[in-house]
Design a protein around this motif. Structure first.
Motif, PDB file in Angstrom:
ATOM      1  N   SER A   1       1.014  -1.331  -0.064  1.00  0.00           N
ATOM      2  CA  SER A   1       0.101  -0.021   0.081  1.00  0.00           C
ATOM      3  C   SER A   1       0.969   1.192  -0.003  1.00  0.00           C
ATOM      4  O   SER A   1       1.759   1.564   1.001  1.00  0.00           O
ATOM      5  N   ILE A   2       0.758   2.058  -0.982  1.00  0.00           N
ATOM      6  CA  ILE A   2       1.461   3.281  -1.355  1.00  0.00           C
ATOM      7  C   ILE A   2       0.548   4.361  -0.985  1.00  0.00           C
ATOM      8  O   ILE A   2      -0.402   4.577  -1.471  1.00  0.00           O
ATOM      9  N   ASN A   3       0.855   5.181   0.258  1.00  0.00           N
ATOM     10  CA  ASN A   3      -0.371   6.253   0.632  1.00  0.00           C
ATOM     11  C   ASN A   3       0.342   7.468   0.590  1.00  0.00           C
ATOM     12  O   ASN A   3       1.511   7.540   1.476  1.00  0.00           O
ATOM     13  N   ASN A   4       0.094   8.568  -0.194  1.00  0.00           N
ATOM     14  CA  ASN A   4       0.366  10.120  -0.002  1.00  0.00           C
ATOM     15  C   ASN A   4       1.896  10.072  -0.119  1.00  0.00           C
ATOM     16  O   ASN A   4       2.531  10.689   0.707  1.00  0.00           O
ATOM     17  N   LEU A   5       2.351   9.272  -1.221  1.00  0.00           N
ATOM     18  CA  LEU A   5       3.945   9.242  -1.044  1.00  0.00           C
ATOM     19  C   LEU A   5       4.628  10.607  -1.657  1.00  0.00           C
ATOM     20  O   LEU A   5       3.889  10.841  -2.920  1.00  0.00           O
ATOM     21  N   THR A   6       5.563  11.069  -1.073  1.00  0.00           N
ATOM     22  CA  THR A   6       6.182  12.270  -1.642  1.00  0.00           C
ATOM     23  C   THR A   6       7.641  11.881  -1.630  1.00  0.00           C
ATOM     24  O   THR A   6       8.464  11.675  -0.508  1.00  0.00           O
ATOM     25  N   PHE A   7       8.252  11.956  -2.953  1.00  0.00           N
ATOM     26  CA  PHE A   7       9.728  11.816  -2.822  1.00  0.00           C
ATOM     27  C   PHE A   7      10.332  13.118  -3.487  1.00  0.00           C
ATOM     28  O   PHE A   7      10.148  13.414  -4.659  1.00  0.00           O
ATOM     29  N   GLU A   8      11.415  13.737  -2.970  1.00  0.00           N
ATOM     30  CA  GLU A   8      11.918  14.997  -3.548  1.00  0.00           C
ATOM     31  C   GLU A   8      13.440  14.824  -3.765  1.00  0.00           C
ATOM     32  O   GLU A   8      14.284  14.040  -3.058  1.00  0.00           O
ATOM     33  N   ILE A   9      13.806  15.450  -5.100  1.00  0.00           N
ATOM     34  CA  ILE A   9      15.036  15.602  -5.390  1.00  0.00           C
ATOM     35  C   ILE A   9      15.412  16.743  -5.432  1.00  0.00           C
ATOM     36  O   ILE A   9      15.086  17.391  -6.653  1.00  0.00           O
ATOM     37  N   GLY A  10      16.148  17.182  -4.542  1.00  0.00           N
ATOM     38  CA  GLY A  10      16.462  18.711  -4.414  1.00  0.00           C
ATOM     39  C   GLY A  10      15.308  19.463  -4.296  1.00  0.00           C
ATOM     40  O   GLY A  10      14.403  19.095  -3.230  1.00  0.00           O
ATOM     41  N   ALA A  11      14.835  20.471  -5.138  1.00  0.00           N
ATOM     42  CA  ALA A  11      13.640  21.189  -4.985  1.00  0.00           C
ATOM     43  C   ALA A  11      12.594  20.581  -5.932  1.00  0.00           C
ATOM     44  O   ALA A  11      11.490  21.184  -5.664  1.00  0.00           O
TER      45      ALA A  11
ATOM     46  N   TYR B   1       7.613  12.579  -6.839  1.00  0.00           N
ATOM     47  CA  TYR B   1       6.310  12.145  -6.652  1.00  0.00           C
ATOM     48  C   TYR B   1       5.684  13.061  -5.431  1.00  0.00           C
ATOM     49  O   TYR B   1       6.429  13.667  -4.665  1.00  0.00           O
ATOM     50  N   ASP B   2       4.387  13.465  -5.670  1.00  0.00           N
ATOM     51  CA  ASP B   2       3.943  14.473  -4.757  1.00  0.00           C
ATOM     52  C   ASP B   2       2.376  13.808  -4.371  1.00  0.00           C
ATOM     53  O   ASP B   2       1.464  13.680  -4.962  1.00  0.00           O
ATOM     54  N   GLU B   3       2.529  13.319  -3.332  1.00  0.00           N
ATOM     55  CA  GLU B   3       1.294  12.522  -2.536  1.00  0.00           C
ATOM     56  C   GLU B   3       0.508  11.598  -3.458  1.00  0.00           C
ATOM     57  O   GLU B   3      -0.664  11.563  -3.572  1.00  0.00           O
ATOM     58  N   ALA B   4       1.374  10.828  -4.122  1.00  0.00           N
ATOM     59  CA  ALA B   4       1.148   9.599  -5.059  1.00  0.00           C
ATOM     60  C   ALA B   4       0.425   8.412  -4.005  1.00  0.00           C
ATOM     61  O   ALA B   4       1.023   7.849  -3.154  1.00  0.00           O
ATOM     62  N   ASN B   5      -0.715   7.760  -4.805  1.00  0.00           N
ATOM     63  CA  ASN B   5      -1.341   6.412  -4.430  1.00  0.00           C
ATOM     64  C   ASN B   5      -1.353   5.419  -5.198  1.00  0.00           C
ATOM     65  O   ASN B   5      -1.691   5.663  -6.208  1.00  0.00           O
ATOM     66  N   TRP B   6      -1.215   4.281  -4.439  1.00  0.00           N
ATOM     67  CA  TRP B   6      -1.358   2.989  -5.354  1.00  0.00           C
ATOM     68  C   TRP B   6      -1.299   2.024  -4.179  1.00  0.00           C
ATOM     69  O   TRP B   6      -0.850   1.779  -3.497  1.00  0.00           O
TER      70      TRP B   6
ATOM     71  N   LYS C   1      10.091   5.947 -12.506  1.00  0.00           N
ATOM     72  CA  LYS C   1       9.681   4.487 -12.426  1.00  0.00           C
ATOM     73  C   LYS C   1      10.561   3.533 -11.622  1.00  0.00           C
ATOM     74  O   LYS C   1       9.992   2.899 -10.626  1.00  0.00           O
ATOM     75  N   THR C   2      11.905   3.703 -11.976  1.00  0.00           N
ATOM     76  CA  THR C   2      12.843   2.788 -11.366  1.00  0.00           C
ATOM     77  C   THR C   2      12.897   3.443  -9.887  1.00  0.00           C
ATOM     78  O   THR C   2      13.262   2.745  -8.956  1.00  0.00           O
ATOM     79  N   THR C   3      12.782   4.687  -9.648  1.00  0.00           N
ATOM     80  CA  THR C   3      12.880   5.165  -8.188  1.00  0.00           C
ATOM     81  C   THR C   3      11.962   4.488  -7.297  1.00  0.00           C
ATOM     82  O   THR C   3      12.114   4.216  -6.124  1.00  0.00           O
ATOM     83  N   LEU C   4      10.505   4.350  -7.954  1.00  0.00           N
ATOM     84  CA  LEU C   4       9.468   3.873  -7.284  1.00  0.00           C
ATOM     85  C   LEU C   4       9.842   2.525  -6.719  1.00  0.00           C
ATOM     86  O   LEU C   4       9.618   1.956  -5.758  1.00  0.00           O
TER      87      LEU C   4
ATOM     88  N   GLU D   1      15.587   0.649  -0.777  1.00  0.00           N
ATOM     89  CA  GLU D   1      16.649   1.259  -1.184  1.00  0.00           C
ATOM     90  C   GLU D   1      16.675   2.625  -1.152  1.00  0.00           C
ATOM     91  O   GLU D   1      17.810   3.286  -0.900  1.00  0.00           O
ATOM     92  N   MET D   2      15.593   3.338  -1.068  1.00  0.00           N
ATOM     93  CA  MET D   2      15.581   4.754  -0.883  1.00  0.00           C
ATOM     94  C   MET D   2      14.415   5.002   0.143  1.00  0.00           C
ATOM     95  O   MET D   2      13.365   4.031   0.348  1.00  0.00           O
ATOM     96  N   LYS D   3      14.247   6.064   0.625  1.00  0.00           N
ATOM     97  CA  LYS D   3      13.260   6.620   1.765  1.00  0.00           C
ATOM     98  C   LYS D   3      12.369   7.535   0.999  1.00  0.00           C
ATOM     99  O   LYS D   3      12.989   8.515   0.551  1.00  0.00           O
ATOM    100  N   PRO D   4      11.347   7.546   1.231  1.00  0.00           N
ATOM    101  CA  PRO D   4      10.331   8.698   0.739  1.00  0.00           C
ATOM    102  C   PRO D   4      10.643   9.883   1.752  1.00  0.00           C
ATOM    103  O   PRO D   4      10.869   9.843   2.831  1.00  0.00           O
ATOM    104  N   THR D   5      10.147  11.057   1.220  1.00  0.00           N
ATOM    105  CA  THR D   5      10.379  12.264   1.981  1.00  0.00           C
ATOM    106  C   THR D   5       9.274  12.532   2.969  1.00  0.00           C
ATOM    107  O   THR D   5       9.541  12.734   4.292  1.00  0.00           O
ATOM    108  N   SER D   6       8.115  11.561   2.366  1.00  0.00           N
ATOM    109  CA  SER D   6       6.864  11.767   3.141  1.00  0.00           C
ATOM    110  C   SER D   6       6.035  10.858   2.836  1.00  0.00           C
ATOM    111  O   SER D   6       6.313  10.301   1.834  1.00  0.00           O
ATOM    112  N   GLY D   7       4.895  10.454   3.592  1.00  0.00           N
ATOM    113  CA  GLY D   7       4.124   9.474   3.045  1.00  0.00           C
ATOM    114  C   GLY D   7       4.668   7.855   3.469  1.00  0.00           C
ATOM    115  O   GLY D   7       5.707   7.887   4.023  1.00  0.00           O
TER     116      GLY D   7
END
Length: 637
Positions: free
Chosen positions: A3-13, A17-22, A40-43, A50-56
């Motif tokens: 479950s992907i809920n309100n996923l936000t992932f930022e690279i610099g500014a 992804y901005d509050e994505a859901n799936w 796509k690969t980042t998700l 391997e990576m951590k979301p900014t939020s969500g």
């Protein structure tokens, strides 16, 4: 499952992804698509941790077993046989095997009951885990991916990157995970191996998420498409072809909503302007201004489908015969490739050279290109033939310190900068992208630069070896459009069936060390190879039911003999009717924007009918309002 809920992932500014859901469900087979750079690969890396979301959050069961194929696995090295490497998937079985071997060795000197009991327990568990068949299972998977028995005993270190990736894929498949995450799994596979993988994944009971540019592969494997776009994950309940059709429908609805809203805004602004100076209409004017401010604005449809808007030129056409091959023979130590074979490439031929890896496709292409002189027989060029050869190794020949535009200018000096910028724009290098240095480009971007160079050459004959490797679907579409426009001759080696079916008018394949030819499209060739007597005709879409359009004659209220105050009351009633009709239309549009409605043809037809009737009613009200407003102005002047 996941479950992907309100996923936000930022690279610099920048928010990738901005509050994505799936929500990925058990048994779901999903294709994750989108242009290069949309994450796509980042998700996939976020899902495996391997990576951590900014939020969500990304939540899943703790014991969920994930099999993850990614391009980083190419760095894996081993001097063990590929059969042994693939069998590393069976961790517990291998551990038990080693323990059993150790206990058997101890039994040579120690016949104690303790050793015998331990051995019995280990053997029972080993048998319960089907340990005696793991080699057979591993060999079967490797065979499906194109490895013969002799190759299975060779060391992994002896294989090239593409073949090593197949071994990694075999190891992942043998782990029998609950969910497979596959990042471009067809990149290093030939057509028979892709078809085998399709069959395997169709029968796979777990969930699958695939990032791929191969739309034929996606169509045959997935039952859900998820588009990564503008920071969101948009879900479509079908394969890639379904996604294309439904996206087109959604955009048509959005386009109509935008058009209608813009017309309404202009009309409202016109009415506001008309009555702004009338003190008696101040309340009505303020009400309309507030309504405009509160309006939820519909975005215009953003058409991000790139098109090729330049034409290919070559200074002189070739003669009738472009290449003539006679008595061609070629072999490697103990591996015959071609034997006393021949072929003719004629002007205007668009040839797809296909077949399994190891059959000699790339070898034959190099012979035709003149870069492999070590063969028997003759390969002659015809009159006025000028050629250019694109192969993956040419990415290494790009000048890393050059900017993208400089690279093309050095290669095609006869083209103006404007022409080259147009060409680069078609290959998705827009604005300042043209001034990026080659050394900072991704593999896909370098492929596009090399392709742009090949297609801007003053050549009437193109030779293309796997041009779609590292390209996304958008870039492949550009290549297809470019080859369709090209008036010269070409021969292409590719495993992308969509490209082949769209550009080739002749199929070459190597069988029994001979060049064989099929005079038709790739789909026709596939049908013929399957034993069909006749090419499958394009299935026509269900004809749309044409309904007779009835002219809507708005009822114009008689206003003769009515006072201004009575007319104003009628105007207020009409305004209430207009608001009600607008709300009704908005409700219908929300229903039409729901993907579920497209699963039922009857419901969709009925809803569309009601939607159109409501729009006609609204137009009727607006026409009547206009008539009354004009009459009030006449009476009050």
């Amino acid at each position: 499952m996941i479950s992907i809920n309100n996923l936000t992932f930022e690279i610099g500014a920048r928010a990738l992804y901005d509050e994505a859901n799936w929500h990925i469900k058990p048994g779901e087979k999903a294709g994750l698509i989108g242009a290069n750079g949309t994450g796509k690969t980042t998700l996939l890396k976020l899902i495996v941790g391997e990576m951590k979301p900014t939020s969500g959050t990304i939540s899943m069961a703790k014991d969920l077993k994930i099999g993850y194929l990614n391009q980083d696995l190419l760095s894996y090295q081993s001097d063990k046989s590929i059969l042994h490497v693939s069998m590393e998937a069976f961790e517990r079985q291998n551990e038990l095997h080693d323990q059993i071997e150790e206990l058997l060795k101890k039994l040579e000197t120690d016949y104690s009951d303790d050793i015998l009991h331990k051995l019995s327990d280990k053997q029972a568990e080993f048998e319960a885990l089907d340990g005696y068949n793991i080699e057979y299972r591993a060999a079967g998977i490797l065979a499906g991916l194109g490895f013969n028995e002799e190759q299975q005993q060779r060391k992994l270190s002896q294989f090239s990157g593409g073949w090593r990736m197949r071994v990694m894929l075999a190891r992942i498949l043998l782990q029998a995970p609950d969910i497979l995450l596959l990042d471009e799994p067809t990149n290093h596979l030939d057509l028979p191996s892709i078809q085998w993988l399709e069959t395997y994944l169709q029968a796979f009971e777990g969930a699958v998420v695939i990032v791929s540019h191969d739309r034929y592969f996606l169509d045959r494997v997935i039952n859900k498409t998820v588009e990564s776009r503008k920071g969101k994950l948009n879900v479509y309940a079908g394969n890639y072809s379904f996604y294309q059709e439904e996206k087109s429908l959604r955009e048509e609805i959005q386009g109509n909503q935008f058009k209608n809203q813009q017309a309404k805004i202009k009309q409202e602004e016109k009415l506001i302007e008309r009555f702004r100076a009338k003190a008696s209409k101040a309340k009505m004017v303020q009400s309309r201004i507030k309504a405009l401010d509160r309006m939820d604005k519909v975005d215009a449809v953003d058409d991000d489908t790139p098109t090729v808007n330049f034409s290919f030129r070559f200074s002189k056409p070739s003669g009738r015969h472009v290449k003539t091959l006679k008595n061609i023979s070629k072999s490697y130590p103990n591996v015959p490739i071609l034997k006393d074979t021949e072929g003719i490439i004629e002007k205007g031929d668009k040839i797809a050279l296909i077949g399994a890896n190891g059959r000699g496709k790339s070898t034959l292409l190099r012979i035709i290109a003149g870069v492999d002189p070590d063969f028997e027989g003759t390969c002659e060029s015809g009159h006025n033939v000028s050629q250019t050869f694109f192969a993956q190794h040419q990415l290494e020949a790009l000048h890393l310190e050059n900017e993208v535009l400089q690279e093309l200018q050095a290669f095609a000096p006869k083209h103006t900068e404007t022409e080259l910028r147009t060409i680069l724009g078609s290959f998705l290098f827009t604005g300042d992208d043209a001034f990026k240095k080659i050394k900072v480009l991704s593999g896909g971007e370098k492929s596009r630069v090399a392709l742009a160079k090949a297609l801007t050459a003053d050549a009437n004959f193109l030779l293309l070896d796997e041009p779609t490797n590292h390209l996304d679907i958008q870039s492949i579409n550009i290549l297809i459009q470019a080859l369709k426009q090209y008036e010269g001759t070409f021969i292409v080696v590719s495993h992308d069936r969509y490209l082949l079916d769209n550009v080739a008018n002749k199929i070459w394949y190597i069988e029994d060390q001979k060049i064989k030819q099929y005079p038709g499209t790739y789909q026709e060739y596939e049908d013929w190879q399957a034993g069909r007597k006749e090419a499958i005709k394009n299935t026509s879409k269900e004809p749309k039911i044409k309904k007779e359009k009835k002219e809507v004659k708005p009822e114009i209220k008689k206003v003769q003999g009515k006072s201004s105050s009575n007319l104003n009351k009628d105007l207020e009633h009409l305004e209430a009717d207009i608001v009600e009709a607008e709300n009704k239309i908005k409700d219908f549009e929300l229903q039409l924007a729901d993907p579920e409605i497209y699963n039922s043809t009857d419901k969709l037809a009925e809803l569309t009918k009601l939607y159109q009737a409501a729009k006609n009613q609204l137009n009727d009200y607006k026409n009547r309002w206009e008539e009354l407003a004009d009459k009030i102005l006449e009476l009050e002047e």
